[in-house]
Design a protein around this motif. Structure first.
Motif, PDB file in Angstrom:
ATOM      1  N   ILE A  48       0.839  -1.209   0.000  1.00 35.15           N
ATOM      2  CA  ILE A  48       0.000   0.000   0.000  1.00 35.15           C
ATOM      3  C   ILE A  48       0.869   1.252   0.000  1.00 35.15           C
ATOM      4  O   ILE A  48       0.601   2.215  -0.743  1.00 35.15           O
ATOM      5  N   ALA A  93      -6.030   4.171   2.485  1.00 36.96           N
ATOM      6  CA  ALA A  93      -4.933   4.393   1.536  1.00 36.96           C
ATOM      7  C   ALA A  93      -5.232   5.612   0.672  1.00 36.96           C
ATOM      8  O   ALA A  93      -6.398   5.941   0.419  1.00 36.96           O
ATOM      9  N   VAL A 125      -8.316   1.068  -3.121  1.00 39.05           N
ATOM     10  CA  VAL A 125      -7.971  -0.354  -3.035  1.00 39.05           C
ATOM     11  C   VAL A 125      -9.242  -1.148  -3.310  1.00 39.05           C
ATOM     12  O   VAL A 125     -10.247  -0.996  -2.607  1.00 39.05           O
TER      13      VAL A 125
END
Length: 793
Positions: free
Chosen positions: A513, A569, A573
């Motif tokens: 990430i 993030a 995602v």
């Protein structure tokens, strides 16, 4: 190729197969009219209504969600034929009687919509003969469309054109079946039983012959022809019971009646014992007795020597067991052929005769050897098709062994192998698969729909699949990309066994990430099924035994940090879920910005099965959902929305489909549900790109989350008291469920208090750790690791 738009489907025939085809269309958001004969009395649509009610009780369930049944309307041939004009696709699925089908075609043809596709779901009747029953002007829109049972779960559909079938229509229908219904298509020639049943039923006939020849028992043969050779657990005779002994006999009779010139024709007959069972009404699973039956808790099997049932059992001869464990197929087949034990001779003989049969008939029944192999994998759940198994075992050597057995009268037929067998080193290569009819290698179809399948099923010997460019990896995950799709959308794949989530996966996910935030526009979590089976219990169990609870506390905190990193993030995602997404795997998916789910996605927070509660943020996510729904309701009470989540977690409920995952709260109604799992990664990459292009931004932490508090915990506990007093749960079940209630309700605080998300995370982590310290939870974890089954203690 023009797109085929199908807004509504009609299914003619509400038998088990027709009703299940209708159910699967409803699973795919296609409304259906299910036709049958008018009932002789009462409600005119009574026959179709009864069929619809009946499939609702089947296991495995034809419906991906019970509410799908409402998208099927029932009708009858007397009053409702005009409604066929509403449908762009009509699938005939009545009994396998040519005269019945032709009579029905004459009745329905005048009512069909102009341009509608009409297809027969016959399992083996001549499509050309059936087409003759349609008006000449409609024959270009007619074909065979053979679903395999059960239609929701078995991927194979055989498409069978006639000489008059419009090629563009067939291509469009193949694309629709592939993406909309999630099917895997094999184009079959119009020969009796087509491809999969032709080979599959011959394989069963070979088993019947060699079982009798070598004096083996039915349960002994099932031990040999199941997972040990890459076949389903139901093997041969259990599968016959599931399919129905009368159905098996009918297909055998069809081969006997229509394949008089087949060199193996002498074997196309039902043995006397099979006819005897059918005569007594012992048809298999549907009549609760067939080759097998259940007496109390004991499974019994028919013993021909005793002329009665006995307890099933049997064992594989040690030498044969050792041979079957060999990793080299070349050694395995050579040793089976050479070993004198009847079990070894049975296995070699069965494989030899199936190889022989497929080679002789390849040019007549299929376009290429690839079609035969994929048909057997998709339609009969074989791990390898016959040509793959032959090529893997050494093409030339096995061909020589077959020729020798044929010449010495040991094979089921004396017809020689075709010359092409000895002119080749195999039938599959990177250049394509062999067509016996055209004597050349043919590549896969170039239909555009298959561009959506980035990792389609491959046969042994084909070109290796493109693995993409690795950007970074550790022992638990691989971060990579496919430049041919979107070089700025990364893919992170969990690489641990069964995709269990341990320290190396969490560390890898955090690093992936962080790298994606710097170098990429989006990230997709994807790996072939299962998505993830939850936390690595081996690591948890070892830490418990060592009393390392501080270490476990840090491990759970890192798990929560990983889930939150997925959710917050700085790039979207997307979780691409297929198969099991349990425990921590479900929590990872719940925290994603978006989910793309294969229809067969089985999601659940099932930690209660090992005496634990969700602690990777799953409880917190349900608390957030309850808060959001309460804000839109009069009074703003969160508990009504906590109650369902509590029951789901306490009962360790997992969804039986992606549709149920949405209903249970593991996914959102805004998520994508894809019926063809081979298209999952393609769709997920494009969804990540769409989110990135729409100025996606991560959600902010909620600092004022309303929780149910003490009153919510007490209300949940009242339900537990009733269950405990009724003997439905143990004292430890009670403790685990109360811990779940405590986490969902935000701990022992005043009801309606506002807390931050981290507060709820801390509560769920504390409850998780307390359960880990209990002896009974440790016993449950140990039992699961030892047996793979939950312990009720």
């Amino acid at each position: 190729m023009s797109r085929l738009i199908i807004r509504k489907v009609a299914v003619l025939g509400a038998g088990v197969m027709g009703a299940q085809i209708a159910a699967h269309c409803a699973n795919a958001d296609v409304p259906v009219i299910l036709f049958d004969l008018p009932a002789p009395e009462g409600e005119p649509n009574g026959i179709a209504n009864k069929a619809l009610a009946g499939i609702g009780k089947l296991d495995p369930a034809p419906f991906a969600s019970r509410e799908r049944a409402q998208y099927i309307e029932t009708a009858n041939y007397e009053a409702d034929l005009a409604r066929l004009g509403e449908c762009e696709l009509v699938i005939e699925a009545i009994a396998e009687k040519m005269e019945w089908k032709l009579d029905l075609y004459a009745r329905v043809a005048p009512f069909l919509k102009p341009g509608a596709v009409f297809a027969s779901n016959t399992s083996g009747l001549s499509i050309t003969a059936l087409a003759a029953g349609m008006p000449v002007e409609r024959r270009s829109r007619f074909c065979g469309i053979h679903f395999f049972n059960p239609p929701r779960y078995m991927p194979l559909v055989e498409l069978i054109p006639t000489a008059d079938t419009d090629a563009a229509m067939l291509d469009a229908l193949e694309a629709w079946l592939t993406t909309r219904l999630g099917k895997s298509i094999v184009r079959a020639r119009d020969t009796p039983n087509f491809v999969a049943n032709r080979v599959g039923v011959f394989s069963i006939l070979a088993v019947l012959h060699h079982t009798a020849r070598l004096g083996l028992s039915f349960d002994e043969v099932d031990l040999l022809t199941g997972p040990r050779i890459g076949r389903p657990k139901s093997a041969t005779f259990r599968t016959a019971d599931v399919v129905g002994l009368d159905t098996l006999a009918h297909v055998i009779d069809t081969m006997q009646a229509t394949l008089a010139d087949d060199p193996w024709h002498a074997y196309f007959k039902s043995p006397a014992w099979l006819q005897g069972l059918i005569g007594k009404g012992a048809l298999g699973q549907k009549t609760k007795a067939g080759i097998y039956r259940k007496q109390g808790k004991q499974i019994q099997v028919l013993d021909l020597a005793l002329q009665d049932y006995r307890d099933s059992g049997g064992e594989v001869f040690p030498d044969v067991e050792d041979i079957l464990k060999l990793k080299s197929p070349v050694e395995k087949f050579a040793q089976l052929a050479a070993h004198p034990h009847p079990q070894a001779q049975f296995l070699w003989s069965m494989f030899r005769d199936v190889f022989h049969y497929c080679a002789v008939h390849l040019g007549a029944i299929a376009d290429t050897a690839r079609d035969v192999d994929l048909a057997m994998r998709w339609g009969f759940a074989w791990a390898q098709g016959p040509f793959e198994a032959w090529q893997g075992a050494g093409w030339a050597a096995v061909a020589g062994m077959i020729r020798e057995d044929v010449e010495h009268g040991r094979a089921m037929s004396d017809v020689p192998l075709p010359d092409w067998v000895f002119e080749r080193a195999g039938v599959h290569s990177p250049a394509g698969s062999f067509s016996a009819a055209e004597k050349l290698l043919k590549p896969r179809t170039d239909l555009a729909v298959y561009e959506r399948q980035l990792y389609p099923d491959r046969v042994l010997g084909e070109a290796p699949l493109e693995r993409g460019e690795t950007l970074w990896e550790n022992a638990g995950v691989r971060l990579w990309r496919r430049a041919d799709q979107d070089a700025r959308i990364g893919i992170v794949s969990i690489t641990s066994k069964m995709h269990a989530i341990g320290d190396e996966v969490m560390d890898g996910m955090l690093e992936a990430i962080a790298r994606a935030e710097i170098d990429l526009d989006g990230l997709v979590i994807w790996q072939p099924a299962p998505f993830a089976v939850g936390a690595n219990l081996q690591q948890v169990g070892a830490a418990c035994r060592a009393g390392e609870f501080d270490l476990l506390d840090k491990m759970v905190a890192r798990f929560q940090r990983t889930s939150m990193a997925i959710k917050h993030a700085q790039v979207p995602v997307v979780a691409a879920v297929q198969g099991m997404a349990l425990g921590g795997g479900c929590e990872f998916a719940m925290h994603a910005a978006h989910r793309v789910l294969a229809l067969e996605s089985y999601m659940g927070l099932v930690e209660a099965g090992v005496g634990l509660i969700p602690a990777g943020g799953g409880s917190k996510e349900f608390a957030l959902q309850a808060h959001a729904m309460a804000q839109r309701a009069a009074g703003g009470d969160v508990f009504p929305y906590i109650q369902n989540a509590f029951q789901t977690i306490a009962m360790a409920t997992a969804s039986k489909s992606a549709l149920e995952a949405v209903q249970l709260g593991f996914a959102s109604a805004a998520d994508d549900i894809v019926l063809n799992a081979n298209e999952l990664l393609y769709v997920a990459i494009r969804r990540a790109r769409a989110l990135a292009e729409s100025a996606w931004r991560p959600p902010m932490l909620n600092p004022a989350l309303t929780v149910a508090g003490r009153n919510g915990i007490a209300t949940c506990e009242m339900m537990l008291v009733n269950m405990a007093e009724g003997g439905f749960i143990s004292a430890h079940d009670y403790r685990v469920a109360k811990a779940a209630a405590t986490a969902l309700c935000g701990g022992e605080v005043d009801s309606g208090r506002r807390v931050g998300e981290q507060w709820v995370l801390d509560v769920e982590r504390a409850q998780f750790l307390e359960l880990l310290k209990s002896e009974k939870t440790q016993q449950r974890i140990a039992h699961m690791l030892d047996t793979g089954k939950p312990l009720r203690n």
